[in-house]
Enzyme design. Structure first.
Site, PDB file in Angstrom:
ATOM      1  N   ARG A  40     124.732 151.190 -78.540  1.00  0.00           N
ATOM      2  CA  ARG A  40     126.225 151.550 -78.865  1.00  0.00           C
ATOM      3  C   ARG A  40     126.433 152.070 -80.313  1.00  0.00           C
ATOM      4  NH1 ARG A  40     125.563 146.484 -76.671  1.00  0.00           N
ATOM      5  NH2 ARG A  40     126.814 146.103 -74.838  1.00  0.00           N
ATOM      6  N   LYS A  63     127.247 143.713 -80.727  1.00  0.00           N
ATOM      7  CA  LYS A  63     128.017 143.168 -79.800  1.00  0.00           C
ATOM      8  C   LYS A  63     127.636 141.652 -79.162  1.00  0.00           C
ATOM      9  CE  LYS A  63     130.545 144.219 -75.643  1.00  0.00           C
ATOM     10  NZ  LYS A  63     130.997 145.172 -74.315  1.00  0.00           N
ATOM     11  N   HIS A 129     131.014 156.326 -76.911  1.00  0.00           N
ATOM     12  CA  HIS A 129     130.614 155.522 -75.893  1.00  0.00           C
ATOM     13  C   HIS A 129     130.052 156.426 -74.788  1.00  0.00           C
ATOM     14  CE1 HIS A 129     129.784 151.295 -75.481  1.00  0.00           C
ATOM     15  NE2 HIS A 129     130.226 151.394 -74.153  1.00  0.00           N
ATOM     16  N   ARG A 132     125.996 156.447 -74.668  1.00  0.00           N
ATOM     17  CA  ARG A 132     125.498 155.382 -73.934  1.00  0.00           C
ATOM     18  C   ARG A 132     125.638 155.465 -72.434  1.00  0.00           C
ATOM     19  NH1 ARG A 132     124.236 149.695 -74.466  1.00  0.00           N
ATOM     20  NH2 ARG A 132     125.339 148.391 -73.260  1.00  0.00           N
ATOM     21  N   HIS A 155     123.744 144.369 -69.170  1.00  0.00           N
ATOM     22  CA  HIS A 155     124.643 144.233 -68.401  1.00  0.00           C
ATOM     23  C   HIS A 155     124.456 142.841 -67.694  1.00  0.00           C
ATOM     24  CE1 HIS A 155     126.651 148.325 -68.262  1.00  0.00           C
ATOM     25  NE2 HIS A 155     126.968 147.781 -69.290  1.00  0.00           N
TER      26      HIS A 155
END
Length: 181
Positions: A40, A63, A129, A132, A155
């Site tokens: 990120r 994050k 983004h 990514r 994820h």
């Protein structure tokens, strides 16, 4: 928050690299690092030279707070060595030209760099983004291993990863292309 897309076409990626390299080595290296690591932008901008000197980037994601190990590919290694040759190990990789000594560019500057490149090539739905997502899309295209990409992007579910990298949309578009009653 705007929805952004990966850059799917390798030729366009190469053209953007050339364009950014003509602008500045810093902008080029930010893009190359982003599309080769899947990090990120907030994690990219906090990197210092010392963080990319080994075989891996070892960091805590801002994050998630999770510790992450990212292998540095030979292509990325070569670019980083050239880029950091005259930098100190405590220097930020992407220094700002404003705001004092040894400060990284800010997120809005990274966004501006990406938007200007997108405009130059007629791309829409592009932001920081995008780097990514481009990494995830091309990693999936090369490996066809959605579980691997899921883990690389950190994820929680494969379906999230498929949607995130734009594969769901690609599959729907292909299905509609061949559909007819």
């Amino acid at each position: 928050m705007n929805f952004v897309q990966p850059i799917r076409d390798q030729e366009t990626i190469d053209e953007i690299k050339d364009y950014l390299k003509q602008q500045s080595e810093r902008n080029y290296m930010m893009f190359v690092l982003g599309i080769n690591t899947g990090l990120r932008i907030q994690d990219i901008l906090k990197l210092r030279v010392r963080d990319v000197m080994g075989p891996q980037i070892v960091m805590h994601e801002m994050k998630t707070g999770k510790r992450k190990f990212i292998s540095i590919t030979s292509t990325l290694r070569t670019a980083l060595k050239k880029y950091t040759a005259n930098m100190n190990k405590d220097d930020y990789l992407f220094p700002s030209r404003q705001g004092g000594k040894n400060r990284p560019i800010k997120r809005d500057m990274a966004y501006k760099i990406m938007k200007e490149a997108a405009k130059e090539f007629g791309l829409v739905d592009v932001g920081t983004h995008t780097m990514r997502k481009t990494f995830g899309y091309h990693m999936y295209q090369k490996t066809k291993d959605i579980t691997l990409v899921q883990h690389l992007l950190n994820h929680s579910d494969k379906s999230i990863t498929m949607r995130y990298i734009g594969m769901d949309q690609d599959m729907m578009d292909r299905a509609m292309h061949y559909f007819g009653l």
